[in-house]
Design an enzyme around this catalytic site. Structure first.
Site, PDB file in Angstrom:
ATOM      1  CB  CYS A  52     -41.786-116.231  -4.178  1.00 52.93           C
ATOM      2  SG  CYS A  52     -43.416-117.007  -4.336  1.00 52.93           S
ATOM      3  CG  ASP A  59     -38.019-118.142  -2.549  1.00 52.09           C
ATOM      4  OD1 ASP A  59     -38.550-118.071  -1.429  1.00 52.09           O
ATOM      5  OD2 ASP A  59     -38.673-118.279  -3.599  1.00 52.09           O
ATOM      6  CB  VAL A  74     -18.313-123.536 -15.945  1.00 44.84           C
ATOM      7  CG1 VAL A  74     -18.015-123.678 -14.472  1.00 44.84           C
ATOM      8  CG2 VAL A  74     -19.254-122.373 -16.182  1.00 44.84           C
ATOM      9  CD  GLU A  75     -14.754-116.808 -16.404  1.00 44.85           C
ATOM     10  OE1 GLU A  75     -14.028-116.525 -15.412  1.00 44.85           O
ATOM     11  OE2 GLU A  75     -15.851-116.263 -16.621  1.00 44.85           O
ATOM     12  CB  SER A  76     -15.087-119.125 -11.690  1.00 42.20           C
ATOM     13  OG  SER A  76     -13.981-118.285 -11.829  1.00 42.20           O
ATOM     14  CG  HIS A  93     -37.632-123.290  -3.792  1.00 44.68           C
ATOM     15  ND1 HIS A  93     -37.632-121.931  -3.898  1.00 44.68           N
ATOM     16  CD2 HIS A  93     -37.974-123.557  -2.520  1.00 44.68           C
ATOM     17  CE1 HIS A  93     -37.966-121.390  -2.746  1.00 44.68           C
ATOM     18  NE2 HIS A  93     -38.187-122.361  -1.888  1.00 44.68           N
ATOM     19  CD  GLU A  94     -40.026-127.416  -6.496  1.00 47.28           C
ATOM     20  OE1 GLU A  94     -40.578-127.985  -5.546  1.00 47.28           O
ATOM     21  OE2 GLU A  94     -40.223-126.209  -6.779  1.00 47.28           O
TER      22      GLU A  94
END
Length: 154
Positions: A52, A59, A74-76, A93-94
């Protein structure tokens, strides 16, 4: 069977410390060896953590990232390190959710990408954030994300 060119990768197969921030984290990509084949790639991160920005309290979220690739995947390992870099990052969060979606979309230029971020409650209110690059593409099976809404003790 085509071999994936991994010659440009800097993290896979090496010890890499967790980046201290999302800005420092390096997302990497590999060529999509089945270019032209339309399918969905899904990454699930059920234990995503950020902070937060006001209280510094942790969070937690369950992230679902789906995309339809064009030329890149995407390479993991780099994705894991990027997501882990949010552990000490303070943002709402957003902001975290949209930042992740945009960063992956900018890297890959996929046909389509969505992120569902199912945040656990703080202050008694869960906040779920959904972001996509556009409408779901037609003619491809896109499974539901399958994360139930938060029910508490309901």
């Amino acid at each position: 069977m085509a071999n994936t060119d991994v010659s440009g990768l800097t993290q896979l197969g090496s010890h890499v410390d967790l980046p201290t921030s999302p800005e420092e984290a390096k997302l990497e990509r590999v060529p999509h060896t089945h270019e032209g084949e339309r399918y969905v790639v899904r990454f699930t991160s059920p234990e995503f953590t950020s902070l937060c920005p006001l209280t510094g309290q942790p969070d937690f979220a369950h992230l679902m990232i789906d995309y339809v690739p064009r030329k890149w995947l995407v390479e993991s390992k780099s994705l894991k390190l990027f997501l882990g870099s949010f552990r000490n990052h303070g943002a709402f969060h957003e902001d975290c959710s949209v930042m992740i979606g945009k960063r992956i979309a900018d890297l890959l230029d996929p046909e389509w990408l969505r992120i569902g971020a199912y945040w656990y409650p703080r202050g008694g209110i869960p906040i779920d954030v959904f972001w996509a690059t556009g409408p779901e593409p037609e003619g491809i099976w896109i499974p539901e994300q399958g994360v139930p809404p938060y029910r508490g003790r309901g």
